[in-house]
Write an enzyme that holds these catalytic residues in place. Structure first.
Site: not given
Length: 305
Positions: A95, A99, A109, A111, A113, A148, A178, A262-263
């Site tokens: 992952s 920035h 971003h 990832n 998995r 894309h 929100h 997790g860490r």
């Protein structure tokens, strides 16, 4: 046959390729932080966090590999599959979040998995997941179309339905409910994918992982020398607040990591270094900042417009 060794080998190679490429682009060496969780605890396993702060290109960026095993799937992973509650599991993935300092270079971003569960007396169950999404502060149609297009081409061998389906999934997932606002211009996203064989899912996951550098690096190289001032940096910091809100409030991966033992340092590596919030702020009509909202923070058919 489930071959987690092959998945692990691929993921470690992917991490090294991405880090070495971005490290060369940035000019600053990434910190390498290997870690282990010994047997006997809530989780056991190992990982490698690689990150850079105050780099030439990246104000903060990180790329994590992790491979953990647990005696019981956490509630966040079984809320929609109660039959697997309490099953031992194995989770591994890469992952990253980058920035950049220049507000004209978008945050990104990605990832990929694998989650495997081993219910007693039953065959193992596996799910692949992954994707990538682009979060610009100042929008450029060429950048969004390129991002894309690379994703669509990567998924094309796995069926004509995959890009449209995963693009829509990304638009739906990376949405701040929100705020009633998309996080960025999307990309692709898939989760809990177990259609077809293990080999099919693994191949699709590899295609997405391998597409990251071709999707993002040309955008970086195109925008990194764009002049900017305090106005642009201020808006970047404000918009980064949305990134923080999404990751802490809505992101399933963050919740899985934090609630599953997790860490913490690795999980929160995705946080931007400088962020601002304002009360009920609106951009000036007709400004570049306003155009981000009107033209980019809405679902668009980037390949066919």
């Amino acid at each position: 046959m489930i071959d987690t060794v092959a998945v692990r080998t691929y993921l470690l190679g992917l991490q090294e390729h991405i880090v070495s490429t971005l490290q060369a682009e940035d000019g600053k060496t990434f910190l390498r932080d290997g870690w282990q969780r010994p047997a006997g605890g809530k989780l056991e396993g190992d990982g490698l966090s690689q990150l850079v702060e105050e780099g030439g290109l990246l104000e903060r960026g990180g790329c994590n590999f992790s491979h953990v095993k647990g005696a019981s799937l956490p509630p966040s992973a079984t809320q929609h599959r109660s039959e697997l509650a309490g099953a031992p599991f194995e989770a591994l993935g890469v992952s990253l979040v980058m920035h950049p300092r220049n507000p004209y270079v978008p945050t990104v971003h990605m990832n990929v998995r694998l989650l495997a569960a081993f219910p007693e007396g039953k065959p193992p169950v596996t799910w692949f997941g992954g994707g990538m999404d682009l979060t610009p502060y100042y929008g450029f149609e060429d950048d969004a179309r390129h991002f894309h297009r690379v994703n669509a081409d990567a998924l094309a061998p796995f069926g004509a339905d995959k890009y449209p389906r995963f693009k829509a999934w990304c638009d739906e997932y990376f949405f701040l409910k929100h705020r009633n606002e998309p996080r960025g211009v999307g990309g692709v996203f898939f989760d809990d994918f177990n259609e077809g064989s293990f080999e099919d899912g693994f191949a699709m996951m590899r295609a997405v992982g391998d597409a990251f550098i071709p999707a993002y690096l040309p955008i970086v190289q195109r925008r990194r020398e764009t002049p900017y001032g305090e106005t642009q940096r201020d808006f970047q910091a404000y918009r980064r607040g949305r990134y923080v809100e999404f990751n802490l409030v809505w992101d399933r991966g963050t919740h899985f990591g934090l609630h599953g033992g997790g860490r913490t340092e690795s999980i929160l590596m995705s946080m931007p270094p400088i962020v601002k919030w304002r009360y009920d702020w609106q951009p000036e009509a007709g400004s570049e900042e306003a155009r981000l909202y009107s033209d980019f923070l809405r679902p668009r058919d980037w390949l066919n417009e």
